[in-house]
Write a protein that holds these residues in place. Sequence first.
Motif, PDB file in Angstrom:
ATOM      1  N   UNK A  13       0.859  -1.191   0.000  1.00  0.00           N
ATOM      2  CA  UNK A  13       0.000   0.000   0.000  1.00  0.00           C
ATOM      3  C   UNK A  13       0.891   1.236   0.000  1.00  0.00           C
ATOM      4  N   UNK A  14       0.777   2.049  -1.042  1.00  0.00           N
ATOM      5  CA  UNK A  14       1.587   3.262  -1.124  1.00  0.00           C
ATOM      6  C   UNK A  14       1.127   4.276  -0.082  1.00  0.00           C
ATOM      7  N   UNK A  15       1.982   5.248   0.202  1.00  0.00           N
ATOM      8  CA  UNK A  15       1.629   6.280   1.176  1.00  0.00           C
ATOM      9  C   UNK A  15       0.378   7.056   0.749  1.00  0.00           C
ATOM     10  N   UNK A  16       0.273   7.512  -0.512  1.00  0.00           N
ATOM     11  CA  UNK A  16      -0.972   8.193  -0.904  1.00  0.00           C
ATOM     12  C   UNK A  16      -2.201   7.292  -0.777  1.00  0.00           C
ATOM     13  N   UNK A  17      -2.067   6.013  -1.119  1.00  0.00           N
ATOM     14  CA  UNK A  17      -3.205   5.089  -0.996  1.00  0.00           C
ATOM     15  C   UNK A  17      -3.585   4.861   0.465  1.00  0.00           C
ATOM     16  N   UNK A  18      -2.594   4.822   1.336  1.00  0.00           N
ATOM     17  CA  UNK A  18      -2.860   4.685   2.767  1.00  0.00           C
ATOM     18  C   UNK A  18      -3.665   5.888   3.266  1.00  0.00           C
ATOM     19  N   UNK A  19      -3.219   7.090   2.909  1.00  0.00           N
ATOM     20  CA  UNK A  19      -3.937   8.309   3.331  1.00  0.00           C
ATOM     21  C   UNK A  19      -5.357   8.317   2.771  1.00  0.00           C
ATOM     22  N   UNK A  20      -5.508   7.931   1.501  1.00  0.00           N
ATOM     23  CA  UNK A  20      -6.840   7.870   0.891  1.00  0.00           C
ATOM     24  C   UNK A  20      -7.745   6.889   1.628  1.00  0.00           C
ATOM     25  N   UNK A  21      -7.204   5.730   1.977  1.00  0.00           N
ATOM     26  CA  UNK A  21      -8.015   4.705   2.647  1.00  0.00           C
ATOM     27  C   UNK A  21      -8.437   5.155   4.043  1.00  0.00           C
ATOM     28  N   UNK A  22      -7.547   5.806   4.769  1.00  0.00           N
ATOM     29  CA  UNK A  22      -7.903   6.320   6.087  1.00  0.00           C
ATOM     30  C   UNK A  22      -9.040   7.336   5.961  1.00  0.00           C
ATOM     31  N   UNK A  23      -8.947   8.223   4.981  1.00  0.00           N
ATOM     32  CA  UNK A  23     -10.017   9.207   4.750  1.00  0.00           C
ATOM     33  C   UNK A  23     -11.313   8.522   4.348  1.00  0.00           C
ATOM     34  N   UNK A  24     -11.231   7.517   3.477  1.00  0.00           N
ATOM     35  CA  UNK A  24     -12.427   6.797   3.043  1.00  0.00           C
ATOM     36  C   UNK A  24     -13.114   6.115   4.215  1.00  0.00           C
ATOM     37  N   UNK A  25     -12.334   5.481   5.085  1.00  0.00           N
ATOM     38  CA  UNK A  25     -12.903   4.814   6.254  1.00  0.00           C
ATOM     39  C   UNK A  25     -13.624   5.820   7.154  1.00  0.00           C
ATOM     40  N   UNK A  26     -13.009   6.981   7.368  1.00  0.00           N
ATOM     41  CA  UNK A  26     -13.638   8.007   8.209  1.00  0.00           C
ATOM     42  C   UNK A  26     -14.906   8.552   7.555  1.00  0.00           C
ATOM     43  N   UNK A  27     -14.879   8.772   6.251  1.00  0.00           N
ATOM     44  CA  UNK A  27     -16.068   9.271   5.551  1.00  0.00           C
ATOM     45  C   UNK A  27     -17.202   8.261   5.581  1.00  0.00           C
ATOM     46  N   UNK A  28     -16.864   6.987   5.445  1.00  0.00           N
ATOM     47  CA  UNK A  28     -17.898   5.949   5.505  1.00  0.00           C
ATOM     48  C   UNK A  28     -18.599   5.946   6.854  1.00  0.00           C
ATOM     49  N   UNK A  29     -17.858   6.149   7.911  1.00  0.00           N
ATOM     50  CA  UNK A  29     -18.474   6.227   9.243  1.00  0.00           C
ATOM     51  C   UNK A  29     -19.373   7.445   9.333  1.00  0.00           C
ATOM     52  N   UNK A  30     -18.917   8.558   8.788  1.00  0.00           N
ATOM     53  CA  UNK A  30     -19.701   9.793   8.865  1.00  0.00           C
ATOM     54  C   UNK A  30     -21.005   9.659   8.077  1.00  0.00           C
ATOM     55  N   UNK A  31     -20.952   8.923   6.980  1.00  0.00           N
ATOM     56  CA  UNK A  31     -22.144   8.728   6.144  1.00  0.00           C
ATOM     57  C   UNK A  31     -23.069   7.654   6.698  1.00  0.00           C
ATOM     58  N   UNK A  32     -22.679   7.058   7.843  1.00  0.00           N
ATOM     59  CA  UNK A  32     -23.517   6.018   8.432  1.00  0.00           C
ATOM     60  C   UNK A  32     -23.120   4.629   8.001  1.00  0.00           C
ATOM     61  N   UNK A  33     -21.907   4.522   7.464  1.00  0.00           N
ATOM     62  CA  UNK A  33     -21.388   3.200   7.069  1.00  0.00           C
ATOM     63  C   UNK A  33     -20.982   2.408   8.276  1.00  0.00           C
ATOM     64  N   UNK A  34     -20.042   1.542   8.106  1.00  0.00           N
ATOM     65  CA  UNK A  34     -19.611   0.651   9.192  1.00  0.00           C
ATOM     66  C   UNK A  34     -19.001   1.453  10.323  1.00  0.00           C
ATOM     67  N   UNK A  35     -19.217   0.958  11.544  1.00  0.00           N
ATOM     68  CA  UNK A  35     -18.662   1.590  12.742  1.00  0.00           C
ATOM     69  C   UNK A  35     -17.276   1.116  12.983  1.00  0.00           C
TER      70      UNK A  35
END
Length: 193
Positions: free
Chosen positions: A171-193
């Motif tokens: 996992x590249x550094x940019x992909x890692x940062x993107x995935x962390x942001x995606x996980x946080x956004x999914x929680x905010x949108x009511x996705x997985x806890x």
Amino acid sequence: MVYGPVDPETVIRDLGLPLVVKPNKQGSTVGLTVVKRAGNLDAAIAEAFRHDDEVMLERFVPGREFTVGILGERALAVGEIIPKCSEIFDYQSKYQAGGAEEIFPAAISCEQTHALQELAVRVHKALKLRDYSRADFRMDEWGQFWCLEANTLPGMTARSLLPQSAAAAGITFPDLCDEICRLALNRRKGGSE
């Protein structure tokens, strides 16, 4: 956890020597002391209290040190940390050029790798952490793993341990940062806890 004065005899009876004294909420091993003689315990506790109002005392576990990054609920590559300046991965070892060797992936067996990854995921879940974390371990002389701590907000420079763990997992550094942001956004949108 210590909030005030302690009886050194009781501490040493219960934990033995050497022991680790550290601030509870401080990062980067700031204020941490490995106490090898009973006469040094009070000074180590005072030093830790300079950095925090809660101090932890724990048994020192000699051995090899490992770290495992977690992304989501997936364990990343296991890394081994070999301090060059000290017997522990202290502030100087972490931030001085050449202070430590950080090897990703660690040169251990597949069984040991899987055991550490499983333990890191269990720590992440037990503490109800989300998105990402990093767990640090020691392996004693008998091959037993001991969890030293869970880092709930690990460093995120390209050379920090979590990005190195991710890179060794492909996992590249940019992909890692993107995935962390995606996980946080999914929680905010009511996705997985």
